[in-house]
Design a protein around this motif. Structure first.
Motif, PDB file in Angstrom:
ATOM      1  N   GLN A  58       0.414   0.799   7.045  1.00 27.15           N
ATOM      2  CA  GLN A  58      -0.751  -0.077   6.875  1.00 27.15           C
ATOM      3  C   GLN A  58      -1.857   0.666   6.124  1.00 27.15           C
ATOM      4  N   TYR A  59      -2.046   1.933   6.456  1.00 26.09           N
ATOM      5  CA  TYR A  59      -3.020   2.750   5.734  1.00 26.09           C
ATOM      6  C   TYR A  59      -2.596   2.872   4.260  1.00 26.09           C
ATOM      7  N   LYS A  61      -0.639   1.016   2.482  1.00 31.52           N
ATOM      8  CA  LYS A  61      -0.742  -0.277   1.799  1.00 31.52           C
ATOM      9  C   LYS A  61      -2.184  -0.540   1.385  1.00 31.52           C
ATOM     10  N   ASP A  62      -3.125  -0.243   2.275  1.00 30.03           N
ATOM     11  CA  ASP A  62      -4.544  -0.416   1.953  1.00 30.03           C
ATOM     12  C   ASP A  62      -4.995   0.466   0.792  1.00 30.03           C
ATOM     13  N   HIS A  63      -4.263   1.538   0.560  1.00 35.41           N
ATOM     14  CA  HIS A  63      -4.614   2.484  -0.502  1.00 35.41           C
ATOM     15  C   HIS A  63      -3.647   2.404  -1.692  1.00 35.41           C
ATOM     16  N   TYR A 113      -5.251   1.674  12.459  1.00 34.76           N
ATOM     17  CA  TYR A 113      -4.432   0.583  11.931  1.00 34.76           C
ATOM     18  C   TYR A 113      -3.523  -0.043  12.989  1.00 34.76           C
ATOM     19  N   ALA A 116      -3.716  -3.883  12.797  1.00 39.54           N
ATOM     20  CA  ALA A 116      -3.015  -4.397  11.608  1.00 39.54           C
ATOM     21  C   ALA A 116      -1.506  -4.356  11.828  1.00 39.54           C
TER      22      ALA A 116
END
Length: 162
Positions: A58-59, A61-63, A113, A116
């Motif tokens: 999730q981290y 993906k956010d980056h 996360y 999420a």
């Protein structure tokens, strides 16, 4: 999308146990050889829970590095036998795909996360109806479990004809 075969608090399996040894010898290794995929039964015992790896996704993906992160984590586990249930291992892998290691580690340690990841799991279990892996959704058809190429191609052609 994330899917945990044995989420906490359920115990994970032992690679030295009969079930995993038999499943890999009878199914995974023959398929991997046919497909030319270098894969080994990870020796980590017991097998790790995957929630931290998925929170790391999730981290990532956010980056903008979700796919690269997933590929690296899967290779680390299934080819290199690394313990992907450990924050230090995941942090090193994140750095290898160009993510900020300090920020990534902090996100895992604080469980930034977690929500999420839980939301993604709810989507998989409740909305998408994922019951096993792999799972393929092709048009209106859902195929669960390993499928051969001919089956996938036939379903794709059938759906394209609709």
């Amino acid at each position: 999308m994330p899917f945990e075969l044995r989420p906490e608090p359920n115990p994970t399996l032992q690679p030295e146990g009969d079930y995993l040894q038999r499943a890999w010898q009878q199914s995974v290794y023959p398929i991997a050889r046919r497909m030319g995929v270098p894969i080994t039964l990870p020796p980590v015992s017991p097998q790790p829970h995957t929630y931290l790896a998925f929170e790391g996704y999730q981290y990532a993906k956010d980056h903008g590095k979700g796919n690269a992160y997933n590929h690296r984590v899967l290779k680390a586990f299934f080819v290199e036998g690394q313990d992907i249930g450990q924050i230090d291992v995941l942090t090193k892998l994140a750095g290898e795909v160009g993510l900020d290691e300090k920020e990534f580690e902090e996100a895992l340690r604080t469980r930034k996360y977690r929500q999420a990841h839980q939301q993604a799991l709810r989507h998989a279990y409740e909305e998408a109806g994922v019951t096993g892996v792999p799972m393929f959704v092709i048009g209106r058809q859902v195929l669960t479990g390993l499928q051969d190429r001919r089956t996938l191609e036939a379903v794709i052609e059938e759906e394209m004809a609709r």
